[in-house]
Motif scaffolding. Structure first.
Motif, PDB file in Angstrom:
ATOM      1  N   ARG A 155       0.702  -1.230   0.060  1.00 37.16           N
ATOM      2  CA  ARG A 155      -0.022   0.027   0.015  1.00 37.16           C
ATOM      3  C   ARG A 155       0.941   1.254  -0.057  1.00 37.16           C
ATOM      4  NH1 ARG A 155      -2.892  -1.499   4.014  1.00 37.16           N
ATOM      5  NH2 ARG A 155      -1.784  -0.270   5.590  1.00 37.16           N
ATOM      6  N   ARG A 156       1.912   1.378   0.802  1.00 39.31           N
ATOM      7  CA  ARG A 156       2.984   2.324   0.833  1.00 39.31           C
ATOM      8  C   ARG A 156       3.520   2.603  -0.310  1.00 39.31           C
ATOM      9  NH1 ARG A 156       4.252   0.282   5.890  1.00 39.31           N
ATOM     10  NH2 ARG A 156       6.216  -0.627   5.064  1.00 39.31           N
ATOM     11  N   TYR A 157       3.878   1.448  -1.003  1.00 36.87           N
ATOM     12  CA  TYR A 157       4.595   1.589  -2.257  1.00 36.87           C
ATOM     13  C   TYR A 157       3.656   2.340  -3.371  1.00 36.87           C
ATOM     14  CZ  TYR A 157       6.769   0.242  -6.726  1.00 36.87           C
ATOM     15  OH  TYR A 157       7.289   0.391  -8.147  1.00 36.87           O
ATOM     16  N   ALA A 158       2.337   1.730  -3.469  1.00 36.41           N
ATOM     17  CA  ALA A 158       1.377   2.441  -4.319  1.00 36.41           C
ATOM     18  C   ALA A 158       1.063   3.557  -3.899  1.00 36.41           C
ATOM     19  CB  ALA A 158       0.077   1.294  -4.126  1.00 36.41           C
ATOM     20  N   GLU A 159       1.018   4.241  -2.883  1.00 36.88           N
ATOM     21  CA  GLU A 159       0.818   5.431  -2.305  1.00 36.88           C
ATOM     22  C   GLU A 159       1.996   6.334  -3.036  1.00 36.88           C
ATOM     23  OE1 GLU A 159       0.079   5.293   1.730  1.00 36.88           O
ATOM     24  OE2 GLU A 159      -1.954   4.738   1.327  1.00 36.88           O
ATOM     25  N   ARG A 160       2.994   5.817  -2.679  1.00 37.70           N
ATOM     26  CA  ARG A 160       4.369   6.814  -3.320  1.00 37.70           C
ATOM     27  C   ARG A 160       4.626   6.895  -4.748  1.00 37.70           C
ATOM     28  NH1 ARG A 160       7.287   3.695   0.477  1.00 37.70           N
ATOM     29  NH2 ARG A 160       8.001   2.350  -1.073  1.00 37.70           N
ATOM     30  N   THR A 161       4.066   5.706  -5.495  1.00 34.35           N
ATOM     31  CA  THR A 161       3.829   5.817  -6.873  1.00 34.35           C
ATOM     32  C   THR A 161       3.099   6.868  -7.292  1.00 34.35           C
ATOM     33  OG1 THR A 161       4.684   3.495  -6.846  1.00 34.35           O
ATOM     34  CG2 THR A 161       3.697   4.330  -8.971  1.00 34.35           C
ATOM     35  N   GLN A 162       1.949   6.759  -6.542  1.00 36.15           N
ATOM     36  CA  GLN A 162       0.721   7.621  -7.174  1.00 36.15           C
ATOM     37  C   GLN A 162       1.087   9.059  -6.954  1.00 36.15           C
ATOM     38  OE1 GLN A 162      -2.912   6.811  -4.939  1.00 36.15           O
ATOM     39  NE2 GLN A 162      -4.142   8.287  -6.067  1.00 36.15           N
ATOM     40  N   ARG A 163       1.583   9.349  -5.803  1.00 36.36           N
ATOM     41  CA  ARG A 163       2.211  10.553  -5.638  1.00 36.36           C
ATOM     42  C   ARG A 163       2.974  11.162  -6.647  1.00 36.36           C
ATOM     43  NH1 ARG A 163       1.889   9.093   0.075  1.00 36.36           N
ATOM     44  NH2 ARG A 163       4.304   8.676  -0.167  1.00 36.36           N
ATOM     45  N   LYS A 164       4.167  10.441  -6.814  1.00 32.78           N
ATOM     46  CA  LYS A 164       5.269  10.676  -7.908  1.00 32.78           C
ATOM     47  C   LYS A 164       4.293  10.963  -9.267  1.00 32.78           C
ATOM     48  CE  LYS A 164       9.487   9.134  -9.864  1.00 32.78           C
ATOM     49  NZ  LYS A 164      10.237   7.736 -10.422  1.00 32.78           N
ATOM     50  N   SER A 165       3.304  10.250  -9.785  1.00 31.50           N
ATOM     51  CA  SER A 165       2.874  10.353 -10.747  1.00 31.50           C
ATOM     52  C   SER A 165       1.948  11.598 -10.637  1.00 31.50           C
ATOM     53  CB  SER A 165       1.766   9.039 -11.279  1.00 31.50           C
ATOM     54  OG  SER A 165       1.036   9.370 -12.281  1.00 31.50           O
ATOM     55  N   TYR A 166       1.159  11.936  -9.656  1.00 25.28           N
ATOM     56  CA  TYR A 166       0.628  13.249  -9.562  1.00 25.28           C
ATOM     57  C   TYR A 166       1.363  14.241  -9.765  1.00 25.28           C
ATOM     58  CZ  TYR A 166      -2.605  16.319  -6.843  1.00 25.28           C
ATOM     59  OH  TYR A 166      -3.262  17.647  -6.641  1.00 25.28           O
ATOM     60  N   ALA A 167       2.844  14.250  -8.936  1.00 22.11           N
ATOM     61  CA  ALA A 167       3.654  15.374  -9.251  1.00 22.11           C
ATOM     62  C   ALA A 167       4.108  15.609 -10.548  1.00 22.11           C
ATOM     63  CB  ALA A 167       4.799  15.171  -8.187  1.00 22.11           C
ATOM     64  N   GLU A 168       4.349  14.544 -11.357  1.00 23.90           N
ATOM     65  CA  GLU A 168       4.792  14.527 -12.460  1.00 23.90           C
ATOM     66  C   GLU A 168       3.822  14.945 -13.801  1.00 23.90           C
ATOM     67  OE1 GLU A 168       6.600  10.834 -13.149  1.00 23.90           O
ATOM     68  OE2 GLU A 168       8.331  11.259 -11.873  1.00 23.90           O
ATOM     69  N   THR A 169       2.647  14.447 -13.463  1.00 27.97           N
ATOM     70  CA  THR A 169       1.599  14.710 -14.333  1.00 27.97           C
ATOM     71  C   THR A 169       0.440  15.759 -14.101  1.00 27.97           C
ATOM     72  OG1 THR A 169       0.440  12.956 -13.683  1.00 27.97           O
ATOM     73  CG2 THR A 169       1.944  12.437 -15.319  1.00 27.97           C
ATOM     74  N   GLY A 170       0.153  15.828 -12.897  1.00 25.87           N
ATOM     75  CA  GLY A 170      -0.746  16.856 -12.379  1.00 25.87           C
ATOM     76  C   GLY A 170      -2.075  15.805 -12.541  1.00 25.87           C
ATOM     77  N   ALA A 171      -1.938  14.891 -12.616  1.00 24.10           N
ATOM     78  CA  ALA A 171      -3.199  13.819 -12.553  1.00 24.10           C
ATOM     79  C   ALA A 171      -3.210  13.092 -11.251  1.00 24.10           C
ATOM     80  CB  ALA A 171      -3.363  13.291 -13.812  1.00 24.10           C
ATOM     81  N   LYS A 172      -4.267  12.776 -10.854  1.00 27.38           N
ATOM     82  CA  LYS A 172      -4.223  11.632  -9.574  1.00 27.38           C
ATOM     83  C   LYS A 172      -5.251  10.593  -9.770  1.00 27.38           C
ATOM     84  CE  LYS A 172      -7.146  14.089  -6.304  1.00 27.38           C
ATOM     85  NZ  LYS A 172      -7.459  14.769  -5.263  1.00 27.38           N
ATOM     86  N   THR A 173      -4.743   9.182  -9.250  1.00 29.47           N
ATOM     87  CA  THR A 173      -5.954   8.389  -9.347  1.00 29.47           C
ATOM     88  C   THR A 173      -6.877   8.471  -8.190  1.00 29.47           C
ATOM     89  OG1 THR A 173      -4.345   6.901  -7.985  1.00 29.47           O
ATOM     90  CG2 THR A 173      -4.141   6.719 -10.285  1.00 29.47           C
ATOM     91  N   ASN A 174      -8.043   8.255  -8.529  1.00 35.71           N
ATOM     92  CA  ASN A 174      -8.981   8.526  -7.261  1.00 35.71           C
ATOM     93  C   ASN A 174      -9.764   7.241  -7.053  1.00 35.71           C
ATOM     94  OD1 ASN A 174     -10.526   8.469  -9.952  1.00 35.71           O
ATOM     95  ND2 ASN A 174     -11.899  10.038  -9.152  1.00 35.71           N
ATOM     96  N   ASN A 175      -9.508   6.204  -7.365  1.00 38.96           N
ATOM     97  CA  ASN A 175     -10.342   4.951  -7.116  1.00 38.96           C
ATOM     98  C   ASN A 175      -9.363   3.576  -7.207  1.00 38.96           C
ATOM     99  OD1 ASN A 175     -10.341   4.001  -9.920  1.00 38.96           O
ATOM    100  ND2 ASN A 175     -12.342   5.087 -10.103  1.00 38.96           N
ATOM    101  N   ALA A 176      -9.700   2.445  -7.052  1.00 39.47           N
ATOM    102  CA  ALA A 176      -9.215   1.133  -6.923  1.00 39.47           C
ATOM    103  C   ALA A 176      -8.797   0.783  -8.350  1.00 39.47           C
ATOM    104  CB  ALA A 176      -9.815   0.250  -6.113  1.00 39.47           C
ATOM    105  N   ASP A 177      -9.568   0.952  -9.330  1.00 35.89           N
ATOM    106  CA  ASP A 177      -9.065   0.939 -10.687  1.00 35.89           C
ATOM    107  C   ASP A 177      -7.878   1.720 -11.254  1.00 35.89           C
ATOM    108  OD1 ASP A 177     -12.595   0.504 -11.339  1.00 35.89           O
ATOM    109  OD2 ASP A 177     -11.049  -1.204 -10.830  1.00 35.89           O
TER     110      ASP A 177
END
Length: 200
Positions: A155-177
Motif C-alpha cells: 500500500r505504501r509503495y502504491a501511494e508513493r507511486t501515485q504521489r510521484k505520478s501526481y507530481a509529474e503529470t498533475g493527475a491523480k488516481t481516485n479509485n481502486a481501478d
C-alpha cells in the motif's frame, strides 16, 4: 418428606431458568492479516473496526479464548504505564483488547501484543462484554501479522507511486481501478503568471 422437598426445589430452579432470558454469545473475531475486528452476537454482525495487533517480535497470540477480566481504566505495567482504556483481557499473560490514542496507526501491526482499537470503539466493545458477561464472550484470533505487513508495504509503495505520478503529470488516481482524475490547479496559472500551484 425430604424427597418431596428436593423435588420441589429442583422444580423451582427449573422454572427460574426457563423464564430468565439466556445470555447471548458474543464473538470477537480478530483477523491479524486484515487488521480488523468483527463483533457478532448470536451470529449477527454488530461492528467491524480497524485494529492494530502485535508488531514483529511482539506477536498477538492466535487461537480461541474466553474473556477473563475487564478494566475500564488500566495502565500497562510493562510499557511505561501506557494507557489501556476499556481493556478486555483474554489471556493469563495479560493480552487485552483496549483503546489507543495512536489512532493514525490503526490498520497496521504496531502493538506490543495487545489488540488496539479507537477509544470510542473500545468503549462500545467494553459495554457489550459487560452486558453479555465474560463467560459468554469468546475471542477468536486468526491470520498473520506478516501478511498485514506485506499488505502495508504494498500500500505504501502504491501511494508513493501515485504521489510521484501526481507530481509529474498533475493527475491523480481516485479509485481502486486507477482511473485518473485531472487536477486542474496543480499546473494552473493565476493571473497569467506562470507558476505551479501546490497540490492538495
Amino acid at each position: 418428606m425430604q424427597k418431596l422437598t428436593i423435588l420441589f426445589g429442583l422444580l423451582a430452579i427449573s422454572l427460574r431458568l426457563a423464564v430468565s432470558p439466556a445470555s447471548a454469545t458474543l464473538l470477537i473475531n480478530v483477523n491479524k492479516s486484515t487488521q480488523t475486528l468483527t463483533v457478532s452476537r448470536d451470529g449477527e454482525v454488530l461492528h467491524r473496526w480497524p485494529v492494530s495487533t502485535g508488531r514483529t517480535g511482539f506477536g498477538t497470540p492466535s487461537g480461541s479464548f474466553t474473556a477473563t477480566r475487564m478494566e475500564a481504566e488500566h495502565f500497562s505495567k510493562e510499557w511505561d504505564d501506557a494507557p489501556m482504556p476499556h481493556s478486555v483481557f483474554f489471556t493469563q499473560r495479560g493480552h487485552a483488547i483496549h483503546g489507543t490514542f495512536d489512532t493514525r496507526r490503526l490498520g497496521s501491526p504496531v502493538s506490543h501484543g495487545c489488540v488496539r482499537l479507537a477509544p470510542a470503539n473500545a468503549a462500545k466493545l467494553f459495554a457489550l462484554v459487560k452486558q453479555e458477561g465474560l463467560a459468554n464472550t469468546r475471542v477468536l484470533l486468526s491470520g498473520s501479522e506478516q501478511v498485514a505487513l506485506a499488505h502495508s508495504k504494498a500500500r505504501r509503495y502504491a501511494e508513493r507511486t501515485q504521489r510521484k505520478s501526481y507530481a509529474e503529470t498533475g493527475a491523480k488516481t481516485n479509485n481502486a481501478d486507477g482511473d485518473l482524475e485531472a487536477h486542474s490547479g496543480f499546473y494552473g496559472y493565476q493571473s497569467g503568471i506562470g507558476f505551479a500551484e501546490e497540490g492538495d
